[in-house]
Design an enzyme around this catalytic site. Structure first.
Site, PDB file in Angstrom:
ATOM      1  N   GLU A 177      42.497  38.998  44.292  1.00  0.00           N
ATOM      2  CA  GLU A 177      43.254  40.040  43.569  1.00  0.00           C
ATOM      3  C   GLU A 177      43.590  41.066  44.298  1.00  0.00           C
ATOM      4  OE1 GLU A 177      41.137  40.738  40.046  1.00  0.00           O
ATOM      5  OE2 GLU A 177      41.474  38.871  39.084  1.00  0.00           O
ATOM      6  N   GLU A 365      40.415  31.746  38.533  1.00  0.00           N
ATOM      7  CA  GLU A 365      39.472  32.451  37.620  1.00  0.00           C
ATOM      8  C   GLU A 365      40.017  32.507  36.136  1.00  0.00           C
ATOM      9  OE1 GLU A 365      38.154  36.628  38.571  1.00  0.00           O
ATOM     10  OE2 GLU A 365      37.842  36.023  40.711  1.00  0.00           O
TER      11      GLU A 365
HETATM   12  C1  FCB Z   1      38.226  39.571  38.166  1.00  0.00           C
HETATM   13  C2  FCB Z   1      37.408  39.558  39.603  1.00  0.00           C
HETATM   14  C3  FCB Z   1      36.148  39.020  39.299  1.00  0.00           C
HETATM   15  C4  FCB Z   1      35.387  39.488  37.943  1.00  0.00           C
HETATM   16  C5  FCB Z   1      36.285  39.195  36.806  1.00  0.00           C
HETATM   17  C6  FCB Z   1      35.774  39.440  35.487  1.00  0.00           C
HETATM   18  O1  FCB Z   1      39.128  40.726  38.251  1.00  0.00           O
HETATM   19  O2  FCB Z   1      38.081  38.975  40.363  1.00  0.00           O
HETATM   20  O3  FCB Z   1      35.175  39.407  40.348  1.00  0.00           O
HETATM   21  O4  FCB Z   1      35.030  40.840  38.062  1.00  0.00           O
HETATM   22  O5  FCB Z   1      37.456  39.866  36.903  1.00  0.00           O
END
Ligand code: FCB
Length: 461
Positions: A177, A365
């Site tokens: 990210e 994610e």
């Molecule tokens: C994302 C991050 C991860 C975690 C989630 C909830 O943005 O990559 O590390 O904090 O959010």
């Protein structure tokens, strides 16, 4: 809410990768073990202002976190018991190069070599993120992502790690990210290194993009069999404002949040026509950069949590400042106040696919934190999280039917952990962690995955 899961994960087929994700700083603890140097997150979490306040909401640090530097075998056994075939974790750069560059710290590398071996012994495929936000403080002291030299130090680090572990690791992710590194780290200051400056923003944006392009080729050279990806926070924004201006705001937000981190890697440059703000990158561009930015990627990692709101702003060159929505929109909210909008994941995947540049897309994610989760008689009942995954995975299934080549999904997170500047309150895990005793308790959502994926974990009677 007790709706039975209407989704069969086996319908995704045997080639679909099911995994869970973590990040080094959020779980490892042991901040000085085996010669590790400090990272910008160590510095940030220990910072105190003159009133003694820290930038972390509950004033905690990640000095212990889930103690996973020492408990990684137990954690990997959980990944296996839950039925997941892949474990995405990150390597802490200051464990490998405590001073950012210079001599390599063999003990730090050996640790990750053991983590990789433990995964393989458990029948779990390691998916390695090279950079999940914990820049060596020594490099921050020399300008961090504002400095072009950090791009070259990143390539040296990526080369060393891919060279050492590439015999056993196939899947690599260059960055986690960039949006948060660049905007939360350099514009809002909510995350390390905690800067608030527009020039810092433009420099960091360009240098992280450059490090993705050059880094992809560095990893390819060090490990010719590597399957290389990078992950991106994708938020299809929702514009608002009078008439067409809602559209202007939405397109500007999309350019700043999403396109500015992907299009340069694909040879499309920065979308400054749509978001003139991005013209600020120009002073940091050098002649050959267009070629350096081009990334050699085998897959894109899409990370989706919510759709940000983009109200129109009547400022020349800056038409919106995206923000999280609130309860007024009628969507269910997580404990962090993030609106739950499953169809946004389908939109994010369609957008990633729209460039025709990726043969593979992986959701690296997705997940949610909910308030009030407790262990009662050995159980953590989290039906909302099961519902969350069912609804989001239905979006992945629908995207696949539309022809989007999504072939993996990683839940965030394996276990509750240190949620950056939010501290320990938000619990995202499929496994509950008692932060005082380090006891791990599989939540009902973990049992749900285990039941679906053929894991051995079963809830206590
Ligand atoms: C994302 C991050 C991860 C975690 C989630 C909830 O943005 O990559 O590390 O904090 O959010």
């Amino acid at each position: 809410m007790n709706r039975p899961p209407a989704l069969n994960l086996s319908d995704f087929g045997p080639d679909f990768t099911w995994g869970v994700a973590t990040a080094a700083f959020q779980i490892e603890g042991s901040p000085a073990a085996d010669g590790k140097g400090p990272s910008i997150w160590d510095t940030f979490t220990h910072r105190r202002d003159r009133h003694g306040r820290t930038p972390v909401k509950d004033g905690t640090t990640a000095d212990v976190a889930t103690d996973s530097y020492r408990r990684f075998r137990e954690d990997i056994a959980l990944v296996r018991a839950l039925g997941f075939g892949a474990y995405r974790f990150s390597i802490s750069w200051p464990r490998i190069f405590p001073a950012g560059g210079g001599p390599l710290n063999r003990a730090g590398l050996d640790h990750y070599s053991r983590v990789v071996d433990a995964c393989l012994e458990a029948g779990v495929e390691p998916w390695v993120t090279l950079y999940h936000w914990d820049l060596p403080q020594a490099l921050e002291d020399r300008g961090g992502w504002r400095a072009r030299d950090t791009v070259h130090r990143y390539c040296d680090y990526a080369t060393a790690v891919a060279g050492a572990l590439g015999d056993r690791v196939r899947h690599w992710m260059l960055f986690n990210e960039p949006l948060n590194i660049v905007i939360s780290g350099h514009v809002t200051g909510a995350m390390a290194p905690g800067r608030r400056s527009l020039p810092a923003y433009f420099a960091a944006l360009h240098h992280v993009n450059l490090a993705t392009g050059l880094g992809s080729r560095a990893v390819r050279a060090a490990d010719p069999d590597a399957v290389i990806g990078t992950t991106q926070y994708v938020s299809p924004p929702i514009g608002s404002g009078p008439g067409r201006l809602a559209d202007v705001a939405e397109r500007a937000a999309h350019a700043v949040l999403n396109r500015a981190f992907l299009e340069p890697l694909l040879g499309l440059g920065y979308p400054w026509r749509t978001a003139p703000l991005l013209l600020g990158v120009r002073p940091f561009l050098r002649d050959d950069d267009a070629a350096h930015l081009l990334a050699d990627l085998d897959f894109l990692g899409v990370q989706y949590y919510t759709r940000l709101r983009a109200p129109f702003l009547p400022l020349p060159g800056l038409w919106t400042v995206p923000q999280f929505g609130g309860a007024e929109h009628g969507n269910e909210l997580t404990s962090l106040g993030w609106e739950i909008i499953p169809e946004g994941l389908g939109m994010a995947l369609d957008w990633a696919h729209s460039y025709g540049a990726f043969e593979r897309i992986v959701v690296t994610e997705g997940g949610a934190s909910f308030p009030g989760e407790q262990v009662v008689s050995g159980r953590v009942r989290d039906p909302r999280r099961i519902d969350y995954y069912v609804r989001h995975l239905a979006e992945v299934a629908a995207a696949r039917e539309r022809g989007v080549p999504v072939d993996g999904y990683f839940a965030w997170s394996l276990m509750d952990n240190f949620e950056w500047a939010e501290g320990f309150e938000p619990r995202f895990g499929l496994v509950h962690v008692d932060f005082a005793t380090q006891e791990r308790t599989i939540k009902d959502s973990g049992y749900w995955f285990a039941g679906q994926l053929g894991g051995t974990a079963r809830p206590p009677e």
